[in-house]
Design an enzyme around this catalytic site. Structure first.
Site, mmCIF file in Angstrom:
data_model
loop_
_atom_site.group_PDB
_atom_site.id
_atom_site.type_symbol
_atom_site.label_atom_id
_atom_site.label_comp_id
_atom_site.label_asym_id
_atom_site.label_seq_id
_atom_site.Cartn_x
_atom_site.Cartn_y
_atom_site.Cartn_z
ATOM 1 N N THR A 18 0.800 -1.079 0.001
ATOM 2 C CA THR A 18 -0.032 0.018 -0.041
ATOM 3 C C THR A 18 0.874 1.299 0.106
ATOM 4 O O THR A 18 1.663 1.478 0.723
ATOM 5 C CB THR A 18 -0.906 0.082 1.319
ATOM 6 O OG1 THR A 18 -1.626 -1.090 1.471
ATOM 7 C CG2 THR A 18 -1.828 1.129 1.291
ATOM 8 N N GLU A 19 0.720 1.905 -1.051
ATOM 9 C CA GLU A 19 1.304 3.368 -1.248
ATOM 10 C C GLU A 19 2.817 3.130 -0.838
ATOM 11 O O GLU A 19 3.456 4.037 -0.531
ATOM 12 C CB GLU A 19 0.853 4.196 -0.127
ATOM 13 C CG GLU A 19 -0.620 4.421 0.014
ATOM 14 C CD GLU A 19 -1.389 5.216 -1.015
ATOM 15 O OE1 GLU A 19 -0.645 5.872 -1.791
ATOM 16 O OE2 GLU A 19 -2.413 5.292 -1.115
ATOM 17 N N LEU A 20 3.451 2.046 -1.369
ATOM 18 C CA LEU A 20 4.800 1.785 -1.270
ATOM 19 C C LEU A 20 5.602 1.831 0.035
ATOM 20 O O LEU A 20 6.540 2.078 0.411
ATOM 21 C CB LEU A 20 5.772 2.778 -2.161
ATOM 22 C CG LEU A 20 5.337 2.621 -4.001
ATOM 23 C CD1 LEU A 20 6.418 3.319 -4.565
ATOM 24 C CD2 LEU A 20 5.472 1.141 -4.425
ATOM 25 N N TRP A 48 5.457 6.325 -0.709
ATOM 26 C CA TRP A 48 5.639 7.454 -1.805
ATOM 27 C C TRP A 48 5.003 8.777 -1.553
ATOM 28 O O TRP A 48 4.896 9.544 -2.450
ATOM 29 C CB TRP A 48 5.299 6.966 -2.989
ATOM 30 C CG TRP A 48 3.969 6.414 -3.429
ATOM 31 C CD1 TRP A 48 2.778 6.414 -2.571
ATOM 32 C CD2 TRP A 48 3.569 5.906 -4.601
ATOM 33 N NE1 TRP A 48 1.705 6.287 -3.341
ATOM 34 C CE2 TRP A 48 1.986 5.686 -4.537
ATOM 35 C CE3 TRP A 48 4.278 5.490 -5.862
ATOM 36 C CZ2 TRP A 48 1.419 5.114 -5.491
ATOM 37 C CZ3 TRP A 48 3.479 4.807 -6.864
ATOM 38 C CH2 TRP A 48 1.954 4.655 -6.618
#
Lengths: 408, 420
Positions: free
Chosen positions: B146-148, B328
């Protein structure tokens, strides 16, 4: 009578009280002229409304130049969002003091002008709270009629830290000094006037507010969250009302009643702080915020509540506690509140004494027969809390004031 | 010219409906009332982005021999696609059939479980893989969180799940001046990593249509120039939201033509190529295996076979040690978009604290709701960080402000708690 706000633009108890008092007085065949700093969309039939509005004011014609005691969303009952936004910019707290002073003094001039025209038509000047006092003093000067000032709320209540506006405090004091008789909405307020404003005890009469009995009663616990104890706070989310004590109380009560839901209803300057406090104390999903509740939701909430708590730091009266009592909800109020004088069966506890509060809440919820007993007491006591008895007392006060002035 | 590795993210949360205090005990339609909103958002984005970009990718995959692209699709995205616009599923199927696409593994619910509950994390990754198998007959081998979101502790979890590598963000405070265009391995040397090239990714994802940006308007030639300064063995990881194409950057900005043109021009030269994460990891695995074998001529047949099958137990690559979680998101590239203020922390504490009770019900629809409430977006909406990031949060949020997001979430959980 010199006012500032009137339903539906009522601020705190002031507007409601003005309505209750004038309707009851009109019933007793008094003729009333009531000044407001704005026009009413539909004038009530029981009195003559005199709109004393400066045409240069930027606020809408049908709204007061500023709301004295509240955040707008909380109190302007029937306003649209757009209207609210307009008034919001004219909230007392948002205005520079010079503008407040200017508007109050312009209002005073306009009222004085009207008073000159109608000098022969009235016998007593009755002024409600500080915004009307400069006007009242001018009218008294012009007419030499007796002045009755009516204290619904003081700066010392609203700003419990003691750092309220010196300007407002000064007006309150000079207005009361210029009065023939001062009416306080409770003995609590009377004591405060004596102690904090140095007003002589003998000048003050206590006239408790009355209440309107509701006809849409729907008591019971069927409304929502049927299996859980619900404890309600309803009021402006501001220092005076002590909402942070209510949130902290939840943590204590949940130890004994893990299922309990605490509901905070209302808006105000402390709203964000209270949400953060709730999260900080690990009370998410235990303390819920309903936001501003309108008529039926408000009634539902008071019906549904198992306990109503008003932990105010200083509350001249506290009308909402009577509404809760009427809706079969046992009431716990701070010791610093006037309302328990007419509702002696209310449990009175220091707002800061969370242990005692907790014991009271747990006691009421765990013992339904005790709770029912309290509610029965509440209902009995409410019978005599009427605007008519308030009007009766005011009538006597008017008479006394008139005699007093003639003697001079 | 470097190699390009493209990965685009597809995700849509289930936003909460207008569920109020007075609904507690009377209704459990937390998302249903909002399905109109969810549907509306999905269809709007589908029209502007999913459909046109998927069609473009299919066309490019068919026409351009060396064009490859990786996608990651959250489970809740795929569910909503099935419900609201099944054509999107068909397009992804078609794209997968070209054989030029890699689907990445992630948590089904686009959740923060990797930070809160390893067992729950594992379950959600498995559920997502099962769904990809069912819809696309595809088994992912590379993971992206999730979201890096990434940390050493998460690398351990992902390694234990048997993935061949992982994607994350290149964060300066952990790069220590090293090149982000090389292959890294996690702190323990076991899990190879590709790191996002934020400057070149964000030029497209965020700045492309920014009129105040000195490089505006960005021409494909300029962008190709920027790429050309990197050496052949460099891997430029262009990771971004799929919605960049058509939604964050509208069609009239020329984003579709820009993308197609850059790729065509880039791949025009025989020696240039786009690569998939799994290809990069597989190639590196071969390289490392061969070099180990060369260094250890004495190795037994058993050791050789094992090595060929499993790859090296320790990769000889620069280590990317990340002690506190990164992502990120925002300028901070940390997890403060979701886990920062008390509103977020207490909501997360609360939802994960319900695990035992929820699982004990053995009621799949309740477990599904609990996991829908774990979707990271709910906590993203509660973010009170200000500055430019606040604008990004506000852009994505269905609520007026973060406090309202918290208030509403709290009301929903108050009801949900009583159902388990």
């Amino acid at each position: 009578m010199i006012g500032w706000e009137y339903p539906p633009h009522n601020s705190g108890g002031l507007g409601v009280a003005c309505q209750g008092i004038t309707e009851a007085l009109a019933d007793r065949k008094h003729k009333l002229y009531f000044t407001l700093p704005y026009a009413l969309k539909s004038s009530p039939a029981h009195m003559n409304i005199m709109a004393c509005r400066d045409p240069d004011w930027e606020t809408p014609v049908f709204q007061p130049p500023f709301l004295a005691y509240s955040s707008v969303s909380d109190m302007v009952n029937s306003a649209t969002d757009e209207e609210k936004a307009q008034v919001a910019a004219h909230d007392l707290a948002a205005l520079p003091s010079s503008e407040i002073e200017l508007k109050v003094s312009q209002y005073a001039d306009l009222v004085a002008k009207e008073a000159k025209k109608h000098k022969k038509k009235f016998d007593v000047i009755h002024a409600h709270d500080w915004m009307s006092f400069p006007a009242a003093m001018q009218v008294k000067k012009i007419s030499n009629k007796p002045l009755v000032t009516h204290i619904h709320s003081t700066e010392a209540d609203r700003i419990p830290s003691g750092y309220g506006s010196p300007y407002i405090t000064h007006i309150e004091k000079t207005g009361m000094d210029a009065s023939d008789i001062i009416v306080a909405v409770s003995n609590y307020t009377k004591r405060l006037l004596v102690q904090k404003y140095g007003v002589p005890d003998s000048k003050i009469r206590v006239v408790h507010n009355g209440m309107y009995f509701s006809d849409s009663m729907n008591p019971g616990s069927h409304h929502f969250a049927p299996d859980r104890p619900i404890i309600v706070f309803m009021g402006r989310l501001t220092g005076q009302k002590g909402p942070e004590y209510f949130v902290s109380l939840a943590r204590h009560v949940l130890k004994d009643l893990p299922d309990a839901l605490f509901v905070v209803a209302g808006h105000g300057d402390m709203y964000h702080r209270l949400l953060l406090q709730t999260a900080h104390e690990g009370l998410s999903a235990k303390v819920l915020f309903s936001g501003f509740v309108r008529n039926t939701q408000r009634e539902t909430l008071l019906d549904r509540a198992n306990v109503f708590i008003m932990p105010s730091l200083s509350e001249p009266f506290g009308l909402v506690a009577l509404e809760a009592a009427e809706r079969n909800t046992p009431v716990i109020v701070s010791k610093n509140a006037g309302v328990s004088e007419v509702l002696p069966s209310a449990l009175t506890i220091d707002f800061w004494d969370l242990d005692a509060m907790k014991n009271a809440v747990v006691g009421l919820i765990k013992d339904p027969s005790y709770s029912e007993h309290i509610v029965e007491q509440h209902k009995k006591e409410l019978q005599s809390v009427t605007w008519h008895s308030a009007a009766e007392k005011l009538e006597a006060i008017y008479k006394q004031a008139m005699i007093g002035t003639k003697k001079r | 010219m470097p190699q390009l590795c493209l990965y685009f993210q597809l995700h849509q949360p289930y936003r909460l409906g207008e569920y109020e205090l007075f609904d507690i005990g009377n209704s459990n339609a937390y998302f249903d009332q909002a399905s109109e909103l969810n549907k509306e958002v999905f269809l709007k984005v589908s029209q502007k982005s999913y459909r046109p970009m998927l069609s473009l990718l299919i066309k490019m995959a068919q026409e351009i021999p060396d064009f490859y692209v990786a996608l990651s699709t959250s489970g809740v995205f795929l569910e909503q696609a099935q419900m609201f616009d099944p054509e999107v599923i068909s397009l992804i199927q078609k794209l997968v059939h070209t054989g030029k696409v890699e689907l990445l593994a992630e948590t089904y619910y686009h959740s923060l479980a990797s930070l809160y509950d390893p067992a729950e994390f594992k379950d959600q990754v498995q559920a997502h893989a099962d769904f990809l198998k069912e819809l696309f007959d595809y088994t992912p081998t590379v993971f992206r969180n999730t979201e890096l979101i990434y940390s050493d502790q998460i690398a351990d979890q992902v390694h234990a799940l048997g993935f061949s590598g992982m994607l994350t963000e290149a964060v300066d405070r952990y790069l220590h001046g090293r090149d982000r265009t090389q292959l890294f391995v996690d702190y323990s040397g076991r899990l190879p990593l590709l790191l996002k090239h934020a400057p070149l990714s964000d030029d497209v994802a965020f700045r492309f249509s920014d009129r105040n940006w000195p490089a505006y308007p960005l021409h494909s030639e300029t962008y190709l120039d920027w790429l050309s300064v990197y050496p052949e063995d460099a891997i430029i990881n262009l990771f971004m939201d799929f919605e960049t194409f058509g939604e964050h950057q509208w069609a009239d900005t020329g984003i579709f033509a820009f993308f197609e043109h850059v790729m065509k021009e880039f791949l025009e030269a025989d020696w240039n190529k786009t690569v998939l994460p799994s290809q990069v990891f597989a190639k590196e695995k071969r390289k490392q295996t061969m070099s180990w074998l060369k260094k250890h001529p004495e190795a037994s047949l058993y050791q050789r076979k094992k090595l060929m099958a499993k790859g090296p137990s320790q990769w000889d690559l620069p280590r990317y040690t990340v002690t506190a979680p990164i992502s990120w998101a925002d300028v901070d590239r940390d997890i403060t978009a979701w886990v920062d203020n008390a509103l977020q922390q207490d909501s997360l504490r609360l939802i994960y604290s319900l695990k035992e009770k929820v699982l004990a019900t053995k009621n799949n629809s309740l477990i599904h709701v609990w996991r829908q409430l774990q979707t990271s977006d709910h906590f993203y909406y509660m973010c009170t960080k200000w500055s430019a990031d606040g604008d990004v949060h506000a852009y994505f949020s269905p609520y007026d402000d973060p406090y309202e997001a918290y208030r509403r979430y709290s009301v929903v959980v108050a009801d949900f708690e009583k159902r388990i």
